[in-house]
Design a protein around this motif. Structure first.
Motif, mmCIF file in Angstrom:
data_model
loop_
_atom_site.group_PDB
_atom_site.id
_atom_site.type_symbol
_atom_site.label_atom_id
_atom_site.label_comp_id
_atom_site.label_asym_id
_atom_site.label_seq_id
_atom_site.Cartn_x
_atom_site.Cartn_y
_atom_site.Cartn_z
ATOM 1 N N GLU A 1 0.827 -1.215 0.000
ATOM 2 C CA GLU A 1 0.000 0.000 0.000
ATOM 3 C C GLU A 1 0.860 1.263 0.000
ATOM 4 O O GLU A 1 0.522 2.253 -0.656
ATOM 5 N N VAL A 2 1.981 1.238 0.735
ATOM 6 C CA VAL A 2 2.811 2.448 0.836
ATOM 7 C C VAL A 2 3.848 2.542 -0.280
ATOM 8 O O VAL A 2 4.581 3.531 -0.353
ATOM 9 N N GLY A 3 3.919 1.506 -1.127
ATOM 10 C CA GLY A 3 4.763 1.644 -2.304
ATOM 11 C C GLY A 3 5.840 0.613 -2.540
ATOM 12 O O GLY A 3 6.562 0.680 -3.541
ATOM 13 N N TYR A 4 6.006 -0.373 -1.652
ATOM 14 C CA TYR A 4 6.999 -1.419 -1.899
ATOM 15 C C TYR A 4 6.596 -2.218 -3.133
ATOM 16 O O TYR A 4 5.416 -2.539 -3.317
ATOM 17 N N ARG A 5 7.597 -2.550 -3.940
ATOM 18 C CA ARG A 5 7.356 -3.400 -5.101
ATOM 19 C C ARG A 5 8.386 -4.527 -5.158
ATOM 20 O O ARG A 5 8.680 -5.066 -6.227
ATOM 21 N N HIS A 6 8.908 -4.864 -4.007
ATOM 22 C CA HIS A 6 9.898 -5.937 -3.893
ATOM 23 C C HIS A 6 9.646 -6.626 -2.557
ATOM 24 O O HIS A 6 9.773 -6.010 -1.499
ATOM 25 N N ILE A 7 9.265 -7.903 -2.602
ATOM 26 C CA ILE A 7 8.944 -8.672 -1.399
ATOM 27 C C ILE A 7 9.854 -9.894 -1.335
ATOM 28 O O ILE A 7 10.001 -10.619 -2.320
ATOM 29 N N ASP A 8 10.448 -10.121 -0.160
ATOM 30 C CA ASP A 8 11.384 -11.220 0.020
ATOM 31 C C ASP A 8 10.848 -12.197 1.067
ATOM 32 O O ASP A 8 10.536 -11.803 2.194
ATOM 33 N N THR A 9 10.747 -13.469 0.679
ATOM 34 C CA THR A 9 10.315 -14.504 1.607
ATOM 35 C C THR A 9 11.176 -15.747 1.399
ATOM 36 O O THR A 9 12.185 -15.712 0.711
ATOM 37 N N ALA A 10 10.790 -16.866 2.026
ATOM 38 C CA ALA A 10 11.548 -18.119 1.916
ATOM 39 C C ALA A 10 10.673 -19.259 2.400
ATOM 40 O O ALA A 10 9.757 -19.063 3.208
ATOM 41 N N GLN A 11 10.991 -20.454 1.917
ATOM 42 C CA GLN A 11 10.214 -21.617 2.344
ATOM 43 C C GLN A 11 10.260 -21.799 3.859
ATOM 44 O O GLN A 11 9.245 -22.083 4.493
ATOM 45 N N ILE A 12 11.430 -21.613 4.461
ATOM 46 C CA ILE A 12 11.587 -21.871 5.889
ATOM 47 C C ILE A 12 10.925 -20.804 6.747
ATOM 48 O O ILE A 12 10.702 -21.033 7.949
ATOM 49 N N TYR A 13 10.567 -19.656 6.169
ATOM 50 C CA TYR A 13 9.912 -18.607 6.956
ATOM 51 C C TYR A 13 8.494 -19.006 7.339
ATOM 52 O O TYR A 13 7.900 -18.408 8.229
ATOM 53 N N ASP A 14 7.940 -19.981 6.629
ATOM 54 C CA ASP A 14 6.578 -20.460 6.909
ATOM 55 C C ASP A 14 5.557 -19.321 6.818
ATOM 56 O O ASP A 14 4.655 -19.225 7.640
ATOM 57 N N ASN A 15 5.732 -18.472 5.806
ATOM 58 C CA ASN A 15 4.764 -17.377 5.636
ATOM 59 C C ASN A 15 4.432 -17.139 4.166
ATOM 60 O O ASN A 15 3.833 -16.108 3.830
ATOM 61 N N GLU A 16 4.803 -18.068 3.291
ATOM 62 C CA GLU A 16 4.538 -17.857 1.869
ATOM 63 C C GLU A 16 3.044 -17.722 1.585
ATOM 64 O O GLU A 16 2.645 -16.935 0.716
ATOM 65 N N GLU A 17 2.211 -18.444 2.310
ATOM 66 C CA GLU A 17 0.765 -18.333 2.091
ATOM 67 C C GLU A 17 0.263 -16.942 2.441
ATOM 68 O O GLU A 17 -0.554 -16.360 1.705
ATOM 69 N N GLU A 18 0.746 -16.388 3.553
ATOM 70 C CA GLU A 18 0.325 -15.046 3.949
ATOM 71 C C GLU A 18 0.846 -13.992 2.975
ATOM 72 O O GLU A 18 0.140 -13.039 2.630
ATOM 73 N N VAL A 19 2.081 -14.185 2.526
ATOM 74 C CA VAL A 19 2.643 -13.268 1.521
ATOM 75 C C VAL A 19 1.822 -13.343 0.241
ATOM 76 O O VAL A 19 1.469 -12.307 -0.353
ATOM 77 N N GLY A 20 1.481 -14.547 -0.188
ATOM 78 C CA GLY A 20 0.686 -14.709 -1.401
ATOM 79 C C GLY A 20 -0.686 -14.085 -1.293
ATOM 80 O O GLY A 20 -1.168 -13.451 -2.243
ATOM 81 N N LYS A 21 -1.319 -14.243 -0.152
ATOM 82 C CA LYS A 21 -2.648 -13.649 0.047
ATOM 83 C C LYS A 21 -2.562 -12.131 0.010
ATOM 84 O O LYS A 21 -3.413 -11.457 -0.591
ATOM 85 N N ALA A 22 -1.527 -11.572 0.638
ATOM 86 C CA ALA A 22 -1.368 -10.119 0.633
ATOM 87 C C ALA A 22 -1.120 -9.612 -0.789
ATOM 88 O O ALA A 22 -1.645 -8.560 -1.187
ATOM 89 N N LEU A 23 -0.316 -10.343 -1.550
ATOM 90 C CA LEU A 23 -0.069 -9.964 -2.935
ATOM 91 C C LEU A 23 -1.366 -9.957 -3.740
ATOM 92 O O LEU A 23 -1.651 -9.020 -4.498
ATOM 93 N N THR A 24 -2.157 -11.002 -3.568
ATOM 94 C CA THR A 24 -3.424 -11.100 -4.293
ATOM 95 C C THR A 24 -4.398 -10.020 -3.842
ATOM 96 O O THR A 24 -5.023 -9.335 -4.661
ATOM 97 N N ASP A 25 -4.507 -9.833 -2.527
ATOM 98 C CA ASP A 25 -5.460 -8.858 -1.992
ATOM 99 C C ASP A 25 -5.072 -7.417 -2.321
ATOM 100 O O ASP A 25 -5.920 -6.522 -2.297
ATOM 101 N N SER A 26 -3.805 -7.191 -2.633
ATOM 102 C CA SER A 26 -3.368 -5.836 -2.966
ATOM 103 C C SER A 26 -3.993 -5.337 -4.260
ATOM 104 O O SER A 26 -4.124 -4.122 -4.469
ATOM 105 N N GLY A 27 -4.351 -6.275 -5.138
ATOM 106 C CA GLY A 27 -4.932 -5.893 -6.416
ATOM 107 C C GLY A 27 -3.919 -5.415 -7.438
ATOM 108 O O GLY A 27 -4.280 -5.041 -8.552
ATOM 109 N N LEU A 28 -2.646 -5.440 -7.074
ATOM 110 C CA LEU A 28 -1.614 -4.993 -7.995
ATOM 111 C C LEU A 28 -1.382 -6.035 -9.089
ATOM 112 O O LEU A 28 -1.432 -7.240 -8.822
#
Length: 264
Positions: free
Chosen positions: A27-54
């Motif tokens: 929302e504030v302007g980031y266009r680069h997101i960094d995650t990893a399999q071991i972070y156990d948050n890829e689903e949340e990152v994916g949902k946020a990406l989808t919900d952003s509408g970008l």
């Protein structure tokens, strides 16, 4: 799409914290997101990406293959699972998270190159690779196929020998933990330099890294911090400021799991 120089890290963010951080960051302007399999948050990152509408093409997404998935049998299947969680058909950058003592590097890099050829990732790279392991990767696939080496860098761990090597080879440097888990905020030298320029210690640290051409991926759950990190001013530090910051190097490594490689 080129990797934006400031990204949003998600290490140690779980559940709603991960989702809200990424959603707010976009929302504030980031266009680069960094995650990893071991972070156990890829689903949340994916949902946020989808919900952003970008549009997907407007966000540079990095994920990393965990150690247990670096073999021929598991790498691409594990990547497919990551893509499912991230709700995307590809990532922009796929990294080997750590050098492996179990799988041959050639086997892993061959699979990464296959993933790239199949369009599952736009670029491939490495993370936490010292000089010896980086040179081995270069010998196998060429420096031109290694998009970045993501390593820990902050004022207290400057990794100069490795950075110089990567610069010589033309491999991008991505600095994680750029604020040293917030330790920069209490450092008197950084506060003093910041006082001269009406800048916070975090801004001083981030600017010092950006001025060197590094990509940085700070992490935060607070909107104000996300905004401030993204808007970091550059090219205001003097050569004298840089000398003061360089003097803070004390080889203080914060990411040091038991399977770490031999550091330079």
């Amino acid at each position: 799409m080129q990797m934006p120089q400031i990204g949003l890290g998600t290490f140690r963010l779980k559940g709603d914290d991960a989702y809200n951080s990424v959603k707010t960051g976009l929302e504030v302007g980031y266009r680069h997101i960094d995650t990893a399999q071991i972070y156990d948050n890829e689903e949340e990152v994916g949902k946020a990406l989808t919900d952003s509408g970008l549009p997907r093409a407007e966000v540079f997404v990095t994920t990393k293959i965990w150690n247990s998935n670096l073999g021929k049998e598991n790498l691409i299947p594990s990547l497919m699972e990551s893509l499912r969680k991230l709700q995307t058909s590809y990532v922009d950058l796929l990294l080997i998270h750590w050098p492996s003592k179990e799988f041959a590097l050639k086997e892993t890099l061959d699979e990464l190159m296959k993933a790239k050829a199949q369009g599952l990732t736009k670029e491939i790279g490495i993370s936490n690779f010292p000089i010896k392991e980086t040179q081995e990767a270069i010998d196998l696939i060429g420096a031109n196929n290694i998009y970045t080496n993501q390593i820990e860098i902050h004022p207290f761990l400057q990794n100069k020998k490795l950075v110089n090597f990567l610069n010589e080879k033309g491999i991008r440097v991505t600095a994680y933990m750029p604020l040293a888990y917030g330790k920069v905020m209490t450092d008197e030298t950084l506060k003093s330099v910041g006082g001269i320029h009406d800048a916070s210690p975090a801004t001083v640290s981030m600017s010092w890294l950006l001025d060197q051409g590094f990509t940085v991926i700070p992490s935060s759950t607070k909107r104000s911090n996300l905004e401030n990190n993204l808007k970091t001013r550059v090219k205001f530090l003097t050569s004298q400021d840089a000398i003061k910051i360089q003097s803070l190097d004390r080889n203080e490594r914060l990411a040091q799991p038991e399977f770490s490689p031999k550091w330079d």
